[in-house]
Design an enzyme around this catalytic site. Structure first.
Site, PDB file in Angstrom:
ATOM      1  N   TYR A  22      25.492   7.556  39.048  1.00  9.96           N
ATOM      2  CA  TYR A  22      26.880   6.871  38.408  1.00  9.96           C
ATOM      3  C   TYR A  22      27.506   7.735  37.114  1.00  9.96           C
ATOM      4  O   TYR A  22      28.857   7.281  36.959  1.00  9.96           O
ATOM      5  CB  TYR A  22      26.483   5.435  38.101  1.00  9.96           C
ATOM      6  CG  TYR A  22      25.534   4.381  39.464  1.00  9.96           C
ATOM      7  CD1 TYR A  22      26.592   4.845  40.598  1.00  9.96           C
ATOM      8  CD2 TYR A  22      24.498   4.394  39.244  1.00  9.96           C
ATOM      9  CE1 TYR A  22      27.022   4.168  41.771  1.00  9.96           C
ATOM     10  CE2 TYR A  22      24.244   3.716  40.611  1.00  9.96           C
ATOM     11  CZ  TYR A  22      24.896   3.138  41.887  1.00  9.96           C
ATOM     12  OH  TYR A  22      24.775   2.742  42.553  1.00  9.96           O
ATOM     13  N   HIS A  41      33.743   5.793  45.294  1.00 10.99           N
ATOM     14  CA  HIS A  41      32.608   5.424  45.269  1.00 10.99           C
ATOM     15  C   HIS A  41      32.251   6.800  44.452  1.00 10.99           C
ATOM     16  O   HIS A  41      32.218   7.774  44.816  1.00 10.99           O
ATOM     17  CB  HIS A  41      31.308   5.210  46.546  1.00 10.99           C
ATOM     18  CG  HIS A  41      32.129   4.539  47.552  1.00 10.99           C
ATOM     19  ND1 HIS A  41      31.162   2.705  47.496  1.00 10.99           N
ATOM     20  CD2 HIS A  41      32.060   4.432  48.823  1.00 10.99           C
ATOM     21  CE1 HIS A  41      32.079   2.787  47.896  1.00 10.99           C
ATOM     22  NE2 HIS A  41      32.454   2.794  49.096  1.00 10.99           N
TER      23      HIS A  41
END
Length: 144
Positions: free
Chosen positions: A24, A99
């Site tokens: 991430y 995302h």
């Protein structure tokens, strides 16, 4: 008419910068939102933001918004939340789905989204920059 965009971030995104940075990234959600606020301000657009780990809080924010566009990273709710999808459809506000990781290169259960078929567009795999792409696209949609 002033333009307003609602940025919705789902569960665990409050942990950005600490949670699996190899997946991430190292930026915190606060860093990302600060960059987006600057981008929105330069474009003369208001950006409203909510992050919650609670589905009902996200739904309430979507129901209450007067935004003309939504950027949503439903996070884990992507694959599970019919209620959040129904909230998005109920308000009929156009939206982009974002995302951080490429969900299609990950576990099979992450490949299905309850949102993608209704989104204007889906941006995944570009890390925090994906939000900037989505905001640029949303601004272009709003301003024609």
């Amino acid at each position: 008419m002033s333009h307003k965009i609602l940025l919705v971030n789902g569960p665990n995104l409050n942990l950005l910068g600490r949670r699996e940075p190899s997946v991430y990234g190292h930026q915190t959600l606060a860093d990302i939102v600060a960059t987006l606020n600057q981008q929105a301000q330069q474009a003369g657009v208001e950006l409203e933001h909510i992050q919650s780990n609670a589905e009902f809080e996200l739904i309430n924010a979507i129901h209450a918004t007067d935004a003309q566009m939504i950027i949503i990273n439903p996070a884990a709710f992507t694959h599970t939340s019919v209620a959040l999808r129904d909230a998005m459809l109920g308000v009929a506000i156009p939206f982009f789905e974002v995302h951080l990781s490429n969900v299609h290169a990950r576990e099979a259960f992450r490949h299905h989204s309850y949102f993608s078929d209704k989104a204007i567009g889906v941006i995944c795999g570009f890390g925090a920059q994906g939000y900037e792409f989505a905001l640029s696209a949303a601004i272009k949609q709003l301003k024609g």
